[in-house]
Design a protein around this motif. Structure first.
Motif, PDB file in Angstrom:
ATOM      1  N   THR A  24      36.139  43.992  29.551  1.00  0.00           N
ATOM      2  CA  THR A  24      34.829  43.959  29.939  1.00  0.00           C
ATOM      3  C   THR A  24      33.818  44.011  28.720  1.00  0.00           C
ATOM      4  O   THR A  24      32.620  43.484  28.897  1.00  0.00           O
ATOM      5  CB  THR A  24      34.298  45.208  30.504  1.00  0.00           C
ATOM      6  N   ASN A  51      40.960  37.612  29.496  1.00  0.00           N
ATOM      7  CA  ASN A  51      39.895  37.428  30.323  1.00  0.00           C
ATOM      8  C   ASN A  51      38.798  38.478  30.569  1.00  0.00           C
ATOM      9  O   ASN A  51      39.123  39.857  30.406  1.00  0.00           O
ATOM     10  CB  ASN A  51      40.537  36.950  31.809  1.00  0.00           C
ATOM     11  N   ASP A  52      37.719  37.936  30.891  1.00  0.00           N
ATOM     12  CA  ASP A  52      36.527  38.890  31.068  1.00  0.00           C
ATOM     13  C   ASP A  52      36.529  39.319  32.468  1.00  0.00           C
ATOM     14  O   ASP A  52      36.378  38.552  33.416  1.00  0.00           O
ATOM     15  CB  ASP A  52      35.221  38.294  30.651  1.00  0.00           C
ATOM     16  N   ASN A  54      34.302  41.440  34.018  1.00  0.00           N
ATOM     17  CA  ASN A  54      33.019  42.193  34.409  1.00  0.00           C
ATOM     18  C   ASN A  54      32.957  41.867  36.008  1.00  0.00           C
ATOM     19  O   ASN A  54      33.124  40.713  36.304  1.00  0.00           O
ATOM     20  CB  ASN A  54      31.856  41.787  33.751  1.00  0.00           C
ATOM     21  N   GLU A  98      30.378  40.599  37.476  1.00  0.00           N
ATOM     22  CA  GLU A  98      29.594  39.638  37.771  1.00  0.00           C
ATOM     23  C   GLU A  98      30.280  38.414  37.685  1.00  0.00           C
ATOM     24  O   GLU A  98      29.810  37.269  38.054  1.00  0.00           O
ATOM     25  CB  GLU A  98      28.362  39.750  37.076  1.00  0.00           C
ATOM     26  N   THR A  99      31.629  38.561  36.883  1.00  0.00           N
ATOM     27  CA  THR A  99      32.178  37.184  36.713  1.00  0.00           C
ATOM     28  C   THR A  99      32.936  36.554  38.121  1.00  0.00           C
ATOM     29  O   THR A  99      33.137  35.418  38.182  1.00  0.00           O
ATOM     30  CB  THR A  99      33.278  37.248  35.550  1.00  0.00           C
ATOM     31  N   ILE A 125      35.969  37.074  38.752  1.00  0.00           N
ATOM     32  CA  ILE A 125      37.405  36.833  38.286  1.00  0.00           C
ATOM     33  C   ILE A 125      38.126  38.017  39.165  1.00  0.00           C
ATOM     34  O   ILE A 125      39.261  37.394  39.742  1.00  0.00           O
ATOM     35  CB  ILE A 125      37.517  36.709  36.989  1.00  0.00           C
ATOM     36  N   ASN A 173      39.724  31.820  37.229  1.00  0.00           N
ATOM     37  CA  ASN A 173      39.900  32.536  36.207  1.00  0.00           C
ATOM     38  C   ASN A 173      39.256  31.820  34.952  1.00  0.00           C
ATOM     39  O   ASN A 173      39.502  30.394  35.140  1.00  0.00           O
ATOM     40  CB  ASN A 173      41.486  32.845  35.965  1.00  0.00           C
ATOM     41  N   ALA A 174      38.982  32.444  33.887  1.00  0.00           N
ATOM     42  CA  ALA A 174      38.622  31.814  32.608  1.00  0.00           C
ATOM     43  C   ALA A 174      39.341  32.732  31.543  1.00  0.00           C
ATOM     44  O   ALA A 174      38.926  33.734  31.202  1.00  0.00           O
ATOM     45  CB  ALA A 174      36.975  31.857  32.415  1.00  0.00           C
ATOM     46  N   ARG A 198      36.777  27.604  32.662  1.00  0.00           N
ATOM     47  CA  ARG A 198      36.997  28.195  34.102  1.00  0.00           C
ATOM     48  C   ARG A 198      37.706  27.305  35.154  1.00  0.00           C
ATOM     49  O   ARG A 198      37.102  26.201  35.211  1.00  0.00           O
ATOM     50  CB  ARG A 198      35.499  28.671  34.691  1.00  0.00           C
TER      51      ARG A 198
END
Length: 397
Positions: free
Chosen positions: A327, A349-350, A352, A354-355, A357, A363-364, A378
Motif C-alpha cells: 500500500t 502491486n498496489d 490500496n 481505491e485501486t 485491484i 491488476n497493475a 493495468r
C-alpha cells in the motif's frame, strides 16, 4: 508455429461471437488458414460477409447446401483441418456435442470428425454453473475435447462471474499448445493462491484479503501452455482452474505442508496471501462477548513459505516467484522483500482500496528481478497471467 495450419472455426451464437473476428485476424497474422462455420444463431451477432472478409475463405452455413455437399461435404470438411475450434461454445452447442446431436452443419461436423476439438465456452455465469452444463463439460473432457476458459468478468447481461469467453490471444496460445507441444510441456510447476484462515475459535479467524483470482488465472495460463500444474489454494472465492492438480488447504501450516509434499518442481509461483500470524491456542468453542472484557490472545509467526523454498539448497526450484501486495512505496518495499526472501522474481502491486485491484478483475503489476524493474500496464488478471506465464516459459527454456 501456426504457419499453414488449417483451423476449422465454428462460431456459435452469443455476444462473444464478436471476439471470433479478432481471433480470425490473429490466426491469419500467424500464417494459419481459417475455414469458418457460422451457425444460424451466430449470424445474429456477426455477418457472413465480415467473417469471410477476414478469413479470406467461404463461410459454411447450411448442412443441406447441395453445392457445398458436392464440393466439400460435411464429412470432408470435418476432417480436413488440423484443429477444430469452437468459439464461442454456447451452452446449446456444448449440449449437442456432449449428446451427439446433429441437426445443423456445426453439430454434424463435430459428430463426424476425428480431428481434435478445442472449445472456448461463453455463456451466462448461471448457465455455466448449472449442473447440466457441468455434466456436459465433464462428458466432453472425457471424450478428449480440450477447453480454454471461460474467464471471470463482467458480462453483457450485466452479471459478473465465470462465463466470459477467453480473449483471442489466450485462445491462440491454447491452439498453439494443441497443435504442438506447449512451451511448458514436461515442466512441473507449483502455484499457491488465495488467503489462509487462521482460527481464533470455531467461528472466527485471522486472514489477509484475497479473492484468489490472480493465482487461479496464473495456474490456468500455465496449464494451457502444457505445464503440469499443482495448485495449492486456501479458501478463496475464485473458481478453481480446470486441468490442474488441486490441493485445498485452510491454514498457513497446512499450505506449508502441501508445498513440501509436492516438491521438487521446476518452478514455484507463490501468489497466495498467507497470514503472517496465527493464534497459538485457538478456542475449541465460540468465545463469548463479556461486557467490558477484551479477550486475551497470544500470537505466533506463521511459516514463511516463500523464504523457505527460495532458500532451499538441493531441490530448490529453478525459478521462484513471489508476490508483494503493498500500500506504500510499492517498488521499494517489494524490492526489499525479494532480497530478504531470496526469490528470483517478485510481482508487486498496489492494493490500496481505491485501486479496486483487491478482489477486482484487473491488476497493475511491476515485475522485479535481477534484470531490474518492468512495469506492466493495468490489464485483466487473465492477461497478466498470460504475460507472466510466457515469461516463465522463456526463463525455463
Amino acid at each position: 508455429m501456426l504457419t499453414d495450419k488449417r483451423i476449422l472455426l465454428v462460431i456459435g451464437g452469443g455476444i462473444a461471437a464478436f471476439k471470433s473476428l479478432e481471433l480470425i485476424r490473429r490466426l491469419r497474422e500467424r500464417g494459419a488458414w481459417v475455414t469458418p462455420v457460422l451457425t444460424k444463431a451466430g449470424e445474429e451477432f456477426v455477418t457472413p460477409l465480415s467473417v469471410s472478409s477476414l478469413a479470406g475463405e467461404k463461410v459454411y452455413r447450411d448442412l443441406f447446401d447441395l453445392t457445398d455437399e458436392a464440393e466439400m461435404g460435411h464429412i470432408q470438411l470435418s476432417r480436413s483441418a488440423d484443429l477444430i475450434v469452437v468459439a464461442p461454445t454456447t451452452a446449446d452447442l456444448m449440449a449437442k456435442m456432449a449428446h451427439g446431436l446433429a441437426n445443423d452443419l456445426a453439430s454434424t461436423l463435430l459428430l463426424a470428425t476425428d480431428t481434435q476439438v478445442l472449445a472456448a465456452p461463453a455463456m451466462n455465469v448461471r448457465m455455466w454453473e448449472h449442473s447440466a452444463t457441468r455434466r456436459n463439460a465433464a462428458i466432453l473432457r472425457d471424450d478428449g475435447v480440450a477447453f480454454v476458459g471461460p474467464n471471470d468478468g463482467a458480462m453483457a447481461c450485466g452479471e459478473y462471474g465465470l462465463g466470459r469467453m477467453s480473449e483471442p490471444l489466450e485462445i491462440i496460445t491454447a491452439i498453439e499448445s494443441e497443435l504442438a507441444d506447449g512451451p511448458l510441456t514436461g515442466r512441473r510447476i507449483l502455484v499457491t493462491s488465495g488467503p489462509t484462515h487462521e482460527p481464533i475459535d470455531p467461528v472466527r479467524y485471522l486472514a489477509n484479503r484475497s479473492s484468489g483470482k490472480q493465482g487461479s488465472a496464473i495456474a490456468r495460463a500455465l496449464a494451457i501452455m502444457g505445464a503440469e500444474v499443482i495448485f495449492v489454494t486456501g479458501p478463496a472465492n475464485a473458481t478453481r482452474p480446470e486441468g490442474v492438480h488441486l490441493v485445498e488447504v485452510e491454514t498457513a501450516a497446512q499450505m506449508m505442508d502441501a508445498v513440501k509434499s509436492v516438491l521438487p518442481v521446476d518452478a514455484a509461483i507463490f501468489a497466495a496471501a498467507v497470514a503472517d500470524w496465527c493464534v497459538t491456542s485457538p478456542s475449541d468453542s465460540k468465545m463469548k462477548k463479556d461486557s467490558g472484557k477484551i479477550p486475551s490472545m497470544t500470537f505466533a509467526e506463521n511459516p514463511d513459505i516463500l523464504a523457505s523454498v527460495s532458500q532451499m539448497g538441493d531441490g530448490r526450484p529453478a525459478l521462484v516467484v513471489g508476490f508483494a501486495a503493498e500500500t506504500d512505496e510499492v517498488v521499494a518495499n517489494a524490492t526489499a522483500k525479494r532480497l530478504r526472501k531470496g526469490c528470483d522474481w517478485i510481482v508487486a502491486n498496489d492494493v490500496n482500496l481505491e485501486t479496486g485491484i483487491m478482489g477486482g478483475c484487473e491488476n497493475a503489476v511491476t515485475l522485479i528481478s535481477d534484470d531490474g524493474l518492468e512495469s506492466w500496464p493495468r490489464m485483466g488478471k487473465d492477461a497478466v497471467a498470460q504475460q507472466l506465464a510466457a515469461r516463465i516459459a522463456a526463463a525455463l527454456n
